[in-house]
Scaffold this motif. Structure first.
Motif, mmCIF file in Angstrom:
data_model
loop_
_atom_site.group_PDB
_atom_site.id
_atom_site.type_symbol
_atom_site.label_atom_id
_atom_site.label_comp_id
_atom_site.label_asym_id
_atom_site.label_seq_id
_atom_site.Cartn_x
_atom_site.Cartn_y
_atom_site.Cartn_z
ATOM 1 N N UNK A 197 -15.439 1.359 5.647
ATOM 2 C CA UNK A 197 -16.620 0.725 6.199
ATOM 3 C C UNK A 197 -16.645 -0.781 6.077
ATOM 4 N N UNK A 198 -15.557 -1.375 5.524
ATOM 5 C CA UNK A 198 -15.519 -2.822 5.331
ATOM 6 C C UNK A 198 -14.161 -3.373 5.732
ATOM 7 N N UNK A 199 -14.093 -4.710 5.878
ATOM 8 C CA UNK A 199 -12.839 -5.414 6.120
ATOM 9 C C UNK A 199 -12.822 -6.660 5.257
ATOM 10 N N UNK A 200 -11.646 -7.162 4.932
ATOM 11 C CA UNK A 200 -11.555 -8.324 4.046
ATOM 12 C C UNK A 200 -10.317 -9.146 4.390
ATOM 13 N N UNK A 201 -10.209 -10.316 3.779
ATOM 14 C CA UNK A 201 -9.029 -11.168 3.981
ATOM 15 C C UNK A 201 -8.704 -11.869 2.679
ATOM 16 N N UNK A 202 -7.448 -12.301 2.560
ATOM 17 C CA UNK A 202 -7.018 -13.018 1.374
ATOM 18 C C UNK A 202 -5.816 -13.880 1.717
ATOM 19 N N UNK A 203 -5.509 -14.813 0.824
ATOM 20 C CA UNK A 203 -4.332 -15.670 0.962
ATOM 21 C C UNK A 203 -3.412 -15.389 -0.210
ATOM 22 N N UNK A 204 -2.153 -15.063 0.077
ATOM 23 C CA UNK A 204 -1.176 -14.760 -0.967
ATOM 24 C C UNK A 204 -0.665 -16.048 -1.609
ATOM 25 N N UNK A 205 0.007 -15.935 -2.758
ATOM 26 C CA UNK A 205 0.463 -17.129 -3.482
ATOM 27 C C UNK A 205 1.349 -18.072 -2.679
ATOM 28 N N UNK A 206 2.057 -17.547 -1.677
ATOM 29 C CA UNK A 206 2.955 -18.391 -0.868
ATOM 30 C C UNK A 206 2.240 -19.030 0.310
ATOM 31 N N UNK A 207 0.947 -18.737 0.478
ATOM 32 C CA UNK A 207 0.207 -19.273 1.612
ATOM 33 C C UNK A 207 0.080 -18.309 2.778
ATOM 34 N N UNK A 208 0.707 -17.127 2.680
ATOM 35 C CA UNK A 208 0.586 -16.110 3.717
ATOM 36 C C UNK A 208 -0.852 -15.594 3.781
ATOM 37 N N UNK B 8 -10.388 -1.376 6.944
ATOM 38 C CA UNK B 8 -11.109 -0.440 6.075
ATOM 39 C C UNK B 8 -10.161 0.562 5.424
ATOM 40 N N UNK B 9 -10.404 0.862 4.157
ATOM 41 C CA UNK B 9 -9.614 1.857 3.439
ATOM 42 C C UNK B 9 -8.179 1.457 3.189
ATOM 43 N N UNK B 10 -7.921 0.147 2.971
ATOM 44 C CA UNK B 10 -6.547 -0.351 2.804
ATOM 45 C C UNK B 10 -6.332 -0.992 1.441
ATOM 46 N N UNK B 11 -5.076 -0.964 0.969
ATOM 47 C CA UNK B 11 -4.688 -1.589 -0.292
ATOM 48 C C UNK B 11 -3.450 -2.456 -0.079
ATOM 49 N N UNK B 12 -3.406 -3.572 -0.792
ATOM 50 C CA UNK B 12 -2.219 -4.428 -0.779
ATOM 51 C C UNK B 12 -1.907 -4.816 -2.211
ATOM 52 N N UNK B 13 -0.690 -4.549 -2.666
ATOM 53 C CA UNK B 13 -0.244 -4.913 -4.014
ATOM 54 C C UNK B 13 0.740 -6.062 -3.911
ATOM 55 N N UNK B 14 0.523 -7.078 -4.726
ATOM 56 C CA UNK B 14 1.357 -8.274 -4.638
ATOM 57 C C UNK B 14 1.360 -9.001 -5.977
ATOM 58 N N UNK C 238 5.631 -7.219 -0.989
ATOM 59 C CA UNK C 238 4.316 -6.618 -1.192
ATOM 60 C C UNK C 238 4.381 -5.163 -0.757
ATOM 61 N N UNK C 239 3.382 -4.403 -1.197
ATOM 62 C CA UNK C 239 3.296 -2.996 -0.793
ATOM 63 C C UNK C 239 1.968 -2.773 -0.086
ATOM 64 N N UNK C 240 2.018 -2.117 1.074
ATOM 65 C CA UNK C 240 0.817 -1.870 1.864
ATOM 66 C C UNK C 240 0.552 -0.387 1.995
ATOM 67 N N UNK C 241 -0.705 -0.015 1.789
ATOM 68 C CA UNK C 241 -1.188 1.330 2.085
ATOM 69 C C UNK C 241 -2.446 1.150 2.927
ATOM 70 N N UNK C 242 -2.374 1.475 4.203
ATOM 71 C CA UNK C 242 -3.502 1.245 5.092
ATOM 72 C C UNK C 242 -3.078 0.362 6.251
ATOM 73 N N UNK C 243 -3.971 -0.533 6.668
ATOM 74 C CA UNK C 243 -3.671 -1.402 7.803
ATOM 75 C C UNK C 243 -3.923 -2.858 7.437
ATOM 76 N N UNK C 244 -2.991 -3.729 7.847
ATOM 77 C CA UNK C 244 -3.126 -5.152 7.539
ATOM 78 C C UNK C 244 -2.521 -5.989 8.656
ATOM 79 N N UNK C 245 -3.101 -7.164 8.823
ATOM 80 C CA UNK C 245 -2.608 -8.158 9.775
ATOM 81 C C UNK C 245 -2.075 -9.328 8.957
ATOM 82 N N UNK C 246 -0.809 -9.693 9.183
ATOM 83 C CA UNK C 246 -0.149 -10.729 8.395
ATOM 84 C C UNK C 246 0.143 -11.969 9.230
ATOM 85 N N UNK C 247 -0.162 -13.127 8.673
ATOM 86 C CA UNK C 247 0.339 -14.406 9.179
ATOM 87 C C UNK C 247 1.216 -14.977 8.071
#
Length: 342
Positions: A127-138, A144-150, A161-170
């Motif tokens: 039911x939610x969406x979020x965004x973040x910036x990784x240590x390298x600037x990515x 919704x319902x996603x995990x990212x380990x980094x 990194x490891x992804x479970x769910x859906x993510x958009x990467x720049x």
């Protein structure tokens, strides 16, 4: 215990580099055979080392001709289901650990100094969406319902990194610093690009859509790979490890990043799957014929009730929505939406 782990880490590194002494080689074999966790850790490090070696060689020679030769030399190991054991181990890094627990673990040596590295898990509820910036600037957007380990700090050689769910990467561009996304038994290797990856555990396939740049999609055993160009989709089958790519319009695959739900000639079962995550509800399709209905629509900030009304107007569907009952822990159960044929 920490000193032993650092010593083992160095022994593994020396073996991969071909500089290990006979005595230390026997010591490492003894350590690997002591318990299953050691075997699993060594196997994971071996896989990551092979991925790194393969990527380095692919940067120097023709990728299409060289890939089969490299994979034949480097990836002759038995297939393993990595996700079956990641919850039971915390590893020491040789190169960035793609699958890591959210706890302190020991990292690679830098100028012979022992350091500790923190691994984070970014998680977005249903039911939610979020965004973040990784240590390298990515930059990363999580659906919704996603995990990212980094890791808080990436390795000097690799960003993983490891992804479970859906993510958009720049991905921050750096050809000498490869970026790897692992999802289940598939890897995506890039150096700087923009792409979307849909890799929910409950689905039988993983979708990778390239928006800009270039990516390499590789199966777990590294026997099959596909190079993607912009506006191409790669569908990886978890069942047979095959990868099929096609030309597409990426708009509907990445619309969620901008808060839109976009369907273009999609079957109703896919529509329902996305609505469940988007609104954190459960659907029950009471008439199987409904799953074959084809639907085209775009929703922007509509409520669940508004979406259901539009569905019923554009297709021969009627629906009912359950009330949310309070549970013993003072939370509310999910709403259930039942779909019927008119």
């Amino acid at each position: 215990m920490e000193k032993e782990l650092f010593d083992i880490d160095q022994l593994i590194s020396n073996r991969f580099l071909g500089t290990i002494t006979p005595d230390n080689d026997q010591l490492l074999d003894k350590w690997i055979g002591e318990k299953i966790e050691n075997q699993r850790y060594f196997s994971e490090q071996k896989k990551l080392w092979e991925l790194f070696t393969m990527h380095q060689k692919m940067q120097q020679i023709d990728e299409h001709k060289a890939f089969q030769k490299i994979s034949a030399q480097l990836f002759t190991r038995k297939k393993r289901n990595i996700l079956a054991y990641i919850q039971r181990i915390a590893a020491i890094m040789l190169i960035p650990v793609v699958i890591a627990s959210s706890i302190y673990i020991l990292s690679e040596k830098t100028e012979r100094k022992q350091q500790a590295t923190v691994y984070n898990t970014a998680e977005t509820p249903l039911g939610m969406r979020s965004s973040l910036v990784l240590p390298d600037g990515t930059k990363v957007w999580l659906n919704a319902g996603s995990k990212l380990r980094y890791p808080v700090l990436f390795s000097e050689k690799y960003r993983a990194v490891e992804l479970c769910g859906e993510a958009y990467f720049e991905v921050k561009k750096d050809k000498k610093w490869p970026f790897v996304v692992t999802s289940g038994n598939m890897n995506i290797v890039v150096s700087g690009t923009t792409f979307n990856c849909n890799a929910y555990d409950e689905n039988n396939q993983i979708e990778t859509v390239l928006v800009e740049g270039q990516v390499t999609v590789i199966n777990e055993s590294a026997t099959i790979s596909k190079e993607l160009l912009p506006n191409e989709l790669a569908i990886f089958s978890k069942n047979n490890q095959q990868i099929v790519k096609s030309k597409i319009n990426p708009e509907k695959y990445i619309a969620w990043k901008s808060g839109k739900l976009m369907f273009r000639d999609d079957k109703m079962d896919l529509v329902v799957e996305k609505l469940e995550r988007w609104y954190n509800v459960e659907f029950e399709i009471k008439d199987k014929e409904i799953t074959n209905y084809i639907y085209t629509a775009t929703f922007i900030d509509e409520s669940l009730d508004q979406v259901l009304k539009m569905l019923s107007l554009s297709a021969p569907i009627r629906y009912s929505v359950s009330e949310r009952s309070k549970l013993g822990d003072q939370t509310f159960e999910k709403q259930t939406v039942k779909l019927y044929k008119k």
